[in-house]
Design a protein around this motif. Structure first.
Motif: not given
Length: 277
Positions: A73-100
């Motif tokens: 996600a970092k290497g491809l400069m994905l946005t947060e929604p794109e990163r979430e989609h990557l997780y859904m395709l790769g692992l079938g779940r959303l990434p773990e949330a980190h509070y900001r």
């Protein structure tokens, strides 16, 4: 090798790298057989082997780890929604949330609040700090602009001093609801292990026996909708129906909208808003 129809992760990776300009990352931009970055260039940016990346695009090698997906996600400069989609395709779940931590809201989100002139509405963080509000909320609930930022916390307002108990007619049920919803919110946003959450809970445990007892119960509730009755010094009792909404793409934020339950309640809100304007 998986077919393109079944290898959705590989197709997504190929599409993302094809959209990137090699010159942007310092790679030679001469003649290329296909647009975008080469596989080995993506692998280099993601700090993984070119062979492993090739296998991912080809649907071989099994499921990637969360660490690999974050590197991609970092290497491809994905946005947060794109990163979430990557997780859904790769692992079938959303990434773990980190509070900001959040200091404020965007002007666009503020305009959403302001578009509800007779419905008190607020934006709160997972820590239940109020970071946005409209005029109706200031007139009926609390004029947060008059409070220091550290005091614009719903739990502090509910459990420290007598203001929360004095303003809420059904304080006991609202207090239980607030603690259970707060517990769920900090966990959902990945803030349950944060220093800020621990300090807030410790502070409230020391200042409020009622909070300490409710926190000890370990009750968790969904912050969906309900009814709230406010005592106001100028207009008396006001009945409100509240609904909670997620802010898209911002798991650490939530919006609560309070609608007057009856025409009489709406008239009271209008009177307060008119007097404040």
């Amino acid at each position: 090798m998986a077919s393109e129809a079944s290898n959705l992760l590989g197709s997504y990776l190929r599409d993302r790298r094809a959209r990137l300009d090699p010159a942007t990352f310092g790679f030679p931009s001469g003649r290329r057989r296909t647009p975008g970055l080469r596989r080995e260039e993506v692998a280099s940016r993601a700090n993984i082997s070119a062979t492993w990346y090739t296998w991912l695009e080809q649907g071989r090698g099994g499921a990637p780890s969360a660490d690999v997906l974050d590197r991609l996600a970092k290497g491809l400069m994905l946005t947060e929604p794109e990163r979430e989609h990557l997780y859904m395709l790769g692992l079938g779940r959303l990434p773990e949330a980190h509070y900001r931590p959040v200091d404020g809201i965007t002007p666009r989100l503020q305009r959403v609040l302001d578009g509800m002139p007779l419905s008190p509405a607020i934006i709160k963080t997972a820590m239940w700090d109020v970071v946005g509000w409209n005029c109706a909320a200031a007139a009926l609930l609390t004029d947060y602009a008059l409070l220091p930022p550290e005091d614009r916390n719903i739990l502090r307002l509910m459990f420290t001093g007598d203001r929360g108990r004095r303003r809420n007619e059904d304080w006991d049920s609202i207090a239980r609801f607030v603690v259970g919803a707060f517990r769920a919110d900090v966990a959902r946003a990945g803030a349950h292990g944060s220093v800020g959450a621990a300090r807030l809970v410790e502070e409230l445990n020391q200042l409020s026996p009622e909070f300490a007892a409710l926190w000890q119960d370990n009750e968790v509730v969904a912050h969906g909708d309900g009814v709230k009755r406010i005592r106001h010094a100028e207009v008396g009792s006001v009945k409100l129906e509240f609904s909670s909404f997620a802010v898209e793409g911002r798991p650490e934020l939530g919006m609560i909208v309070y609608n007057p339950a009856t025409p009489a309640d709406a008239s009271k809100v209008r009177m307060l808003v008119d007097a404040a304007s």
